[in-house]
Design an enzyme around this catalytic site. Structure first.
Site, short mmCIF file in Angstrom:
data_model
loop_
_atom_site.label_atom_id
_atom_site.label_comp_id
_atom_site.label_asym_id
_atom_site.label_seq_id
_atom_site.Cartn_x
_atom_site.Cartn_y
_atom_site.Cartn_z
N THR A 105 2.37 10.04 37.57
CA THR A 105 2.07 11.39 38.07
C THR A 105 2.27 11.49 39.57
O THR A 105 2.72 12.51 40.08
CB THR A 105 0.61 11.75 37.72
N THR A 181 -1.32 6.11 36.42
CA THR A 181 -2.69 5.61 36.38
C THR A 181 -3.07 4.97 35.04
O THR A 181 -3.98 4.16 34.99
CB THR A 181 -3.70 6.73 36.70
N ASP A 182 -2.36 5.32 33.97
CA ASP A 182 -2.80 4.87 32.64
C ASP A 182 -2.96 3.36 32.55
O ASP A 182 -3.95 2.86 32.02
CB ASP A 182 -1.81 5.30 31.56
N LYS A 260 -9.62 2.38 34.51
CA LYS A 260 -9.58 3.85 34.42
C LYS A 260 -10.65 4.26 33.42
O LYS A 260 -10.54 3.95 32.24
CB LYS A 260 -8.19 4.30 33.96
N1 GLU Z 1 0.60 8.61 31.68
C1 GLU Z 1 1.29 8.62 32.92
C2 GLU Z 1 1.24 7.26 33.61
O1 GLU Z 1 0.30 6.52 33.52
C3 GLU Z 1 0.82 9.67 33.85
C4 GLU Z 1 -0.62 9.52 34.24
C5 GLU Z 1 -0.81 9.29 35.70
O2 GLU Z 1 0.07 8.84 36.42
O3 GLU Z 1 -1.91 9.60 36.14
O4 GLU Z 1 2.18 6.93 34.28
#
Ligand code: GLU
Length: 437
Positions: A105, A181-182, A260
């Site tokens: 993201t 973040t995942d 997370k």
């Molecule tokens: N699911 C995606 C990832 O982990 C987008 C979530 C994010 O970056 O917060 O890359």
């Protein structure tokens, strides 16, 4: 033939064309007694032909029916996209921080055709999104991947660790990695073991809202990450994210201890079983809480071998060993997030024994996350130990999974891998209680 603007019907395309609206234009739409201002989005396949879709300041999209009495006008035209921007000027005396982009993201834009978020930003766009970060260091960078982090695997970690070592050995004073973040916690753990005693700070950073949203946490997280690299004085692998919901406090987590804990909140990341290594405020004032290793001179080395036949299982009541036997007998490493102190049912204990007798290393962690495993308290625990499994104190299940991949590939034999698993290498485990839980 009429040209359709952003997939709108011919009559709406005509209207948009007549007022000079294009992708990214800010519109004022008045219809049925209400007025809305926002960015023009493409027509949505599920919307009626007479609906215009705009993105409001809040980041949400609304569809507005355009009838006889509606009025649409352009408030602002989009800024032309500048290609081949000049790189930011280097400033003497500022430290050199390398920014490695991997996707997620934090490096995403909304794709106007579908309204979905996709990783798209270049490294310089990313750096330019946080002007305060540019003020704290000379930022150079490279895009290594452009993927969502659910698509990362051990090969990505290997490539990333090698890239980090290369940047440090080429003179970077610190490395900031933008990441989805995942699965950020897994990557942080992988880099922690692969880079061992890395002499500089390596900070992974992400965002819960993409940079084109007014509420984006990307610029402030990036700035905090660079500030920690520059002012923290600590070496190792860390994760920097919002500490609270507002844009005014940031937590620096130890790479092997972070998780997370919420799907969408900006303060989703938490240190588990330890305090964050440092806290920063929005002006860059820092409170260090970790002893940690100090920045040093010297080279970085990446030991990137990983045993891919490693699995992570979560125990649940009624877990049927016959469903897992195939996977367990094929895996050299097995981490189980057991219940409570690290328990599983009697049938699973029999399968653990079979896997250990087969030469696999079985490692027990706890799905409680908080607190330590202890297989010496109940009969179940003692039976698991007699079956041949080991327990790894307060190590997170996913950190244990990553460490087991690394330990099995870098040790000469299973006993040596077992010894590595029981030895803290990157702050990942402790038998001392450092937080009151
Ligand atoms: N699911 C995606 C990832 O982990 C987008 C979530 C994010 O970056 O917060 O890359």
């Amino acid at each position: 033939m009429k040209v359709s603007i952003m997939s709108y019907s011919s009559s709406l395309s005509e209207l948009l064309e007549s007022i000079g609206a294009k992708e990214g234009s800010k519109l004022l739409v008045e219809s049925e007694g209400r007025s809305f201002a926002g960015i023009l989005m493409p027509h949505h396949d599920f919307s009626g032909e007479d609906i215009i879709v705009i993105k409001l300041k809040s980041g949400y999209n609304v569809g507005i029916r355009i009838g006889q009495d509606s009025a649409v006008k352009v408030l602002e035209h989009p800024e032309p996209k500048v290609k081949n921007k000049a790189p930011a000027e280097r400033k003497e005396g500022l430290p050199n921080i390398s920014l490695i982009a991997t996707g997620g993201t934090i490096a995403s834009n909304v794709e106007y055709r579908t309204g979905a978020v996709r990783p798209a930003l270049s490294v310089s766009d990313l750096a330019d999104s946080a002007p305060e970060m540019r003020g704290a260091a000379n930022i150079s960078g490279r895009a290594l991947f452009s993927i969502f982090s659910e698509n990362m695997n051990a090969e990505h970690w290997q490539e990333l660790a090698a890239a980090v070592a290369e940047e440090i050995n080429n003179g970077a004073d610190g490395v900031v990695i933008s990441h989805g973040t995942d699965t950020m916690g897994y990557t942080a753990a992988a880099l922690s073991f692969m880079l061992g005693d890395v002499p500089k700070p390596v900070v992974i950073v992400g965002a819960q809202r993409s940079t084109d949203r007014p509420s984006s946490d990307a610029p402030s997280n990036l700035t905090a990450a660079v500030r920690f690299c520059v002012k923290g004085g600590k070496a190792g692998v860390f994760v920097v994210m919002h500490e609270a919901l507002g844009d005014d406090s940031f937590a620096v987590h130890i790479g092997t201890r972070v998780r997370k804990m919420h799907t969408s909140r900006r303060d989703a990341f938490q240190s588990i079983n330890v305090r964050p290594a440092a806290l920063l405020d929005k002006d860059g004032n820092m409170k260090l809480t970790s002893e940690g290793r100090n920045i040093a001179s010297g080279k970085a080395a990446a030991r990137t071998k990983m045993e891919r036949s490693t699995i992570l299982l979560q125990y649940y009541p009624g877990m049927d060993p016959s469903l897992f036997e195939n996977a367990m007998m094929k895996s050299k490493g097995i981490v189980i997030a057991g219940s409570g102190l690290g328990h599983v049912n009697e049938e699973m204990i029999r399968l653990i024994k079979k896997a250990c007798d087969n030469g696999s290393l079985v490692v027990m962690t706890s799905q409680c996350l908080g607190g330590r495993t202890n297989l010496n308290v109940y009969k179940t625990g003692r039976d698991i130990l007699s079956a041949g499994a080991i327990a790894v104190l307060d190590m997170l299940p996913e950190t244990a999974y990553v460490k087991l991949m690394w330990a099995l590939a870098n040790a000469d034999n299973v006993d040596e891998a077992k010894r590595l698993m029981m030895t803290p290498l990157a702050g990942e485990m402790s038998d001392r209680r450092s937080v009151d839980v």
